[in-house]
Design an enzyme around this catalytic site. Structure first.
Site, PDB file in Angstrom:
ATOM      1  N   HIS A   1       0.836  -1.177   0.000  1.00  0.00           N
ATOM      2  CA  HIS A   1       0.000   0.000   0.000  1.00  0.00           C
ATOM      3  C   HIS A   1       0.883   1.243   0.000  1.00  0.00           C
ATOM      4  O   HIS A   1       1.720   1.403   0.881  1.00  0.00           O
ATOM      5  CB  HIS A   1      -0.848  -0.003   1.270  1.00  0.00           C
ATOM      6  CG  HIS A   1      -2.309   0.120   0.994  1.00  0.00           C
ATOM      7  ND1 HIS A   1      -3.046  -0.902   0.467  1.00  0.00           N
ATOM      8  CD2 HIS A   1      -3.162   1.150   1.175  1.00  0.00           C
ATOM      9  CE1 HIS A   1      -4.314  -0.511   0.351  1.00  0.00           C
ATOM     10  NE2 HIS A   1      -4.394   0.727   0.759  1.00  0.00           N
ATOM     11  N   ALA A   2       0.759   2.113  -0.980  1.00  0.00           N
ATOM     12  CA  ALA A   2       1.566   3.327  -1.030  1.00  0.00           C
ATOM     13  C   ALA A   2       1.268   4.197   0.183  1.00  0.00           C
ATOM     14  O   ALA A   2       0.121   4.411   0.540  1.00  0.00           O
ATOM     15  CB  ALA A   2       1.270   4.100  -2.312  1.00  0.00           C
TER      16      ALA A   2
ATOM     17  N   HIS B   1       1.057  12.334  -5.357  1.00  0.00           N
ATOM     18  CA  HIS B   1       0.193  12.397  -4.181  1.00  0.00           C
ATOM     19  C   HIS B   1       0.993  12.164  -2.902  1.00  0.00           C
ATOM     20  O   HIS B   1       0.879  12.919  -1.933  1.00  0.00           O
ATOM     21  CB  HIS B   1      -0.912  11.337  -4.285  1.00  0.00           C
ATOM     22  CG  HIS B   1      -1.730  11.208  -3.049  1.00  0.00           C
ATOM     23  ND1 HIS B   1      -2.977  11.786  -2.926  1.00  0.00           N
ATOM     24  CD2 HIS B   1      -1.486  10.593  -1.868  1.00  0.00           C
ATOM     25  CE1 HIS B   1      -3.450  11.518  -1.714  1.00  0.00           C
ATOM     26  NE2 HIS B   1      -2.561  10.789  -1.057  1.00  0.00           N
ATOM     27  N   GLU B   2       1.789  11.113  -2.873  1.00  0.00           N
ATOM     28  CA  GLU B   2       2.534  10.779  -1.653  1.00  0.00           C
ATOM     29  C   GLU B   2       3.501  11.892  -1.266  1.00  0.00           C
ATOM     30  O   GLU B   2       3.647  12.221  -0.082  1.00  0.00           O
ATOM     31  CB  GLU B   2       3.276   9.460  -1.825  1.00  0.00           C
ATOM     32  CG  GLU B   2       2.384   8.256  -2.051  1.00  0.00           C
ATOM     33  CD  GLU B   2       1.341   8.056  -0.970  1.00  0.00           C
ATOM     34  OE1 GLU B   2       1.538   8.528   0.162  1.00  0.00           O
ATOM     35  OE2 GLU B   2       0.317   7.436  -1.257  1.00  0.00           O
TER      36      GLU B   2
ATOM     37  N   HIS C   1       2.041  14.608   0.813  1.00  0.00           N
ATOM     38  CA  HIS C   1       2.083  14.395   2.263  1.00  0.00           C
ATOM     39  C   HIS C   1       3.426  14.821   2.844  1.00  0.00           C
ATOM     40  O   HIS C   1       3.495  15.526   3.853  1.00  0.00           O
ATOM     41  CB  HIS C   1       1.852  12.922   2.589  1.00  0.00           C
ATOM     42  CG  HIS C   1       0.456  12.451   2.387  1.00  0.00           C
ATOM     43  ND1 HIS C   1      -0.595  12.871   3.167  1.00  0.00           N
ATOM     44  CD2 HIS C   1      -0.065  11.578   1.486  1.00  0.00           C
ATOM     45  CE1 HIS C   1      -1.705  12.269   2.763  1.00  0.00           C
ATOM     46  NE2 HIS C   1      -1.412  11.491   1.755  1.00  0.00           N
TER      47      HIS C   1
ATOM     48  N   GLU D   1      -4.855  14.440   2.436  1.00  0.00           N
ATOM     49  CA  GLU D   1      -5.076  13.638   1.242  1.00  0.00           C
ATOM     50  C   GLU D   1      -5.284  14.512   0.012  1.00  0.00           C
ATOM     51  O   GLU D   1      -4.858  14.159  -1.098  1.00  0.00           O
ATOM     52  CB  GLU D   1      -6.279  12.724   1.445  1.00  0.00           C
ATOM     53  CG  GLU D   1      -6.116  11.693   2.547  1.00  0.00           C
ATOM     54  CD  GLU D   1      -4.933  10.787   2.321  1.00  0.00           C
ATOM     55  OE1 GLU D   1      -4.632  10.462   1.149  1.00  0.00           O
ATOM     56  OE2 GLU D   1      -4.288  10.394   3.308  1.00  0.00           O
TER      57      GLU D   1
ATOM     58  N   HIS E   1      -8.126  -0.618   4.910  1.00  0.00           N
ATOM     59  CA  HIS E   1      -8.383   0.403   5.930  1.00  0.00           C
ATOM     60  C   HIS E   1      -9.224  -0.120   7.082  1.00  0.00           C
ATOM     61  O   HIS E   1      -9.255   0.502   8.149  1.00  0.00           O
ATOM     62  CB  HIS E   1      -9.050   1.619   5.277  1.00  0.00           C
ATOM     63  CG  HIS E   1      -8.216   2.221   4.183  1.00  0.00           C
ATOM     64  ND1 HIS E   1      -8.027   1.575   2.987  1.00  0.00           N
ATOM     65  CD2 HIS E   1      -7.516   3.369   4.122  1.00  0.00           C
ATOM     66  CE1 HIS E   1      -7.249   2.330   2.217  1.00  0.00           C
ATOM     67  NE2 HIS E   1      -6.924   3.410   2.876  1.00  0.00           N
TER      68      HIS E   1
ATOM     69  N   TYR F   1     -10.742  10.527   2.685  1.00  0.00           N
ATOM     70  CA  TYR F   1     -10.629  10.348   1.245  1.00  0.00           C
ATOM     71  C   TYR F   1     -11.840  10.935   0.524  1.00  0.00           C
ATOM     72  O   TYR F   1     -11.718  11.482  -0.576  1.00  0.00           O
ATOM     73  CB  TYR F   1     -10.450   8.874   0.907  1.00  0.00           C
ATOM     74  CG  TYR F   1      -9.235   8.268   1.572  1.00  0.00           C
ATOM     75  CD1 TYR F   1      -7.955   8.680   1.223  1.00  0.00           C
ATOM     76  CD2 TYR F   1      -9.359   7.308   2.579  1.00  0.00           C
ATOM     77  CE1 TYR F   1      -6.837   8.147   1.837  1.00  0.00           C
ATOM     78  CE2 TYR F   1      -8.248   6.766   3.191  1.00  0.00           C
ATOM     79  CZ  TYR F   1      -6.989   7.187   2.825  1.00  0.00           C
ATOM     80  OH  TYR F   1      -5.885   6.667   3.445  1.00  0.00           O
TER      81      TYR F   1
END
Length: 610
Positions: free
Chosen positions: A351-352, A381-382, A385, A409, A509, A519
């Protein structure tokens, strides 16, 4: 991220590291019940956190990257220590209620009280058991495989990545069904532990003054918990007509492929036919849905452009997006310590996710990167964060976080919306923007992910809220899960499901205990943020073609908002970033307006809904 653009802080940040931030061994000394006493209380907390918090974060990293009995034991032990001590502080924080305190002090105390995703009970044995369950559930998911006996008597096993590949690429009804059912064989063993987790977590939540875990989660949004529920329903009502139109067209195209027996035109869609293990995003079936006689779509094939790009270069390209806006480059330790590829010799949680192991500069991502457009977007996206984490590192400990969890997110997804032809030209991946472009095809491909995801993003926590409160008894957990998926998504299981199954557990999750409403929020907020940044960049034109790459004006606005962290109510940060104080899904309608007109034309004469 399981196709959710970075499920992101699933293991460490939004779940464990947000907890590790709160670690400490609360001093037993008496504090003055005034501002000076409150500040001393918070200072003691910060002092106690430094060493043990890092230890817990590193243990979580090891457990996610080396899934063994010992790594799970170590992670469970450090996590239990973290949360038990945090609870000592949290239960003492109300001592300062009812006295005049500066906003930043009061805010830290309130965050402390509600900062545990899964608060442990006061009983040390129960607290230890809760941590063991958490580690066990995550380990079970991470090691999950589906095994089948072969004609020669040997056994062939496939993991989630391999099964997901079938879901994404196969168009054989039975092969899809086999993969869908196969992955869900991993989750029934989780059910008893999950029931125990709910019981212990609820006990811990009640110790802190909340009705249950769901009540605690809903209390973290700078509004009353019941008002938050109403807000989520309001936002869903804004986008539901668009989703219904998309569902109607997708069902009709799947009917053309699979026939009336498999996909009736007046029934919900079978869950295994939408290109994703959880039917949460539908972009993988674009080839079945694309307009008849459609042209070149985007005018380029990003998968092909990335085919010879290695994983490190993909991350460096994404880093350059942020530095073009004015952010500082990632530290050397990021490149030394991140995980970019799935190791050949061990199980890892693929999971990224984005990590911050010291709450300062030890930031990392963990991904099993593939050279394709999806992972290219996920990397952007990552890193959203990671750059957010660095932006607020100057704040007091308890104020280091996203304005709300949806913000964290949304930031990365906002950047990913700027992956447009103009962006690819600016970074040298395309010689020029395509002259021939089919906007409907482009927007449809996006909507199959962005719009299709919205009801799924909403229902995960709606299911958990019912479970946590007892409204949905354990004897009806699986039925309740599919009732919500029918109500919001208009999908049904392809085969009969009973309470012997535990289908919610097949979604990371749930066993990972990561709140999911973030999300849904992110899929609303990212369009607000994108529009505002495009305006700052001086862009004029269709929103779906805007990129803010290399705009220092957009970067200045973004950095200012990110630096606020949790220091102010999210509405204040929203005003800085988006120019308005409330969430508004109408920007989605603006972004996809040409597609909505086209969908309505396609659906003329069809019976939509389910």
């Amino acid at each position: 991220m399981d196709k959710i653009r970075g499920f992101s802080k699933a293991v460490a940040l939004a779940a464990l590291w947000s907890v590790a931030l709160l670690l400490g061994s609360c001093s037993q000394e008496e504090y003055s019940r005034n501002e000076a006493g409150a500040r001393q209380f918070l200072q003691d907390l910060e002092k106690d956190l430094e060493g043990p918090g890092k230890a817990a974060a590193h243990a979580a990293w090891i457990a996610a990257n080396f899934i063994t009995y010992d790594s799970q034991e170590l992670s469970a032990y450090t996590s239990e220590q973290v949360k038990s001590i945090v609870k000592e502080y949290a239960v003492k924080a109300p001592y300062f209620d009812g006295i005049a305190l500066p906003l930043e002090v009061r805010r830290q105390l309130e965050i402390l009280k509600g900062g545990l995703t899964l608060p442990p009970p006061g009983d040390p044995e129960k607290s230890k058991r809760l941590s063991e369950i958490e580690a066990s559930l995550e380990g079970t998911y991470g090691k999950g495989t589906y095994c089948q006996e072969q004609p020669d008597g040997t056994e062939s096993c496939r993991n989630l990545g391999e099964l997901s590949e079938v879901m994404a690429k196969s168009r054989n009804y039975n092969d899809l069904l086999e993969a869908w059912k196969g992955w869900r064989t991993i989750s029934p063993p989780m059910r008893s532990e999950y029931q125990e987790l709910v019981q212990l977590g609820n006990e811990g939540a009640r110790d802190l003054g909340y009705e249950d875990i769901g009540h605690l989660w809903r209390s973290g949004y700078d509004m009353r918990p019941d008002t938050f529920v109403q807000e989520m329903d309001r936002l869903w009502d804004q986008v539901k007509p668009f989703y219904t139109a998309l569902h109607c067209h997708v069902r009709a195209k799947l009917n053309e492929r699979y026939g009336d027996d498999q996909v009736p035109l007046d029934k919900p869609i079978p869950a295994h036919l939408l290109g994703n293990m959880w039917a949460q995003q539908w972009g993988n079936v674009y080839d079945l849905i694309k307009p008849a006689g459609s042209g070149v779509g985007a005018g380029y094939d990003l998968d092909a452009l990335l085919a010879d790009t290695d994983e490190v270069e993909m991350v460096r390209i994404a880093e350059k997006f942020f530095t073009s806006l004015g952010f500082e480059p990632l530290p050397k330790t990021f490149w030394d310590r991140s995980l970019f590829l799935k190791p050949r010799d061990r199980d890892v949680v693929c999971h990224a996710s984005a990590w911050n192991l010291d709450d300062q500069d030890d930031i990392r991502i963990k991904m099993c990167i593939k050279p394709d457009a999806e992972d290219f977007s996920t990397i952007h996206h990552e890193l959203g964060h990671n750059f957010y984490q660095r932006a607020y590192k100057h704040l007091p400990l308890l104020l280091r976080g996203g304005a709300n969890d949806g913000f964290h997110e949304a930031i990365g997804d906002t950047i990913a919306l700027s992956i447009t032809p103009d962006y690819l030209v600016k970074i040298g991946m395309l010689e020029e923007a395509p002259r021939q472009r089919d906007d409907i095809s482009m927007l449809l491909r996006q909507a199959l992910d962005k719009i299709a995801f919205l009801p799924f993003g909403l229902l995960i926590d709606k299911w958990r809220w019912q479970v946590f409160s007892g409204e949905l008894p354990e004897s009806k957990w699986n039925q309740g899960w599919w009732d919500l998926r029918l109500k919001y998504q208009g999908i049904v299981p392809p085969v009969e499901r009973t309470e012997d199954n535990f289908d919610p557990g097949a979604k990371y999750h749930i066993p990972g205990n990561t709140p999911y409403m973030r999300y849904f929020l992110a899929h609303i907020q990212q369009f607000q943020f994108h529009k505002a940044l495009c305006k700052s960049a001086g862009y004029e034109g269709p929103l779906h073609l805007c990129t803010v790459y290399d705009s220092k004006e957009a970067g200045e606005r973004l950095i200012k908002a990110l630096e606020m962290g949790l220091s102010r109510p999210w509405q204040d940060t929203m005003e800085v970033l988006a120019g308005q104080r409330s969430m508004d899904a109408s920007v989605i309608q603006e972004y996809f307006a040409p597609l909505k007109i086209w969908l309505d034309e396609q659906n003329a004469g069809r019976s939509c809904g389910w």
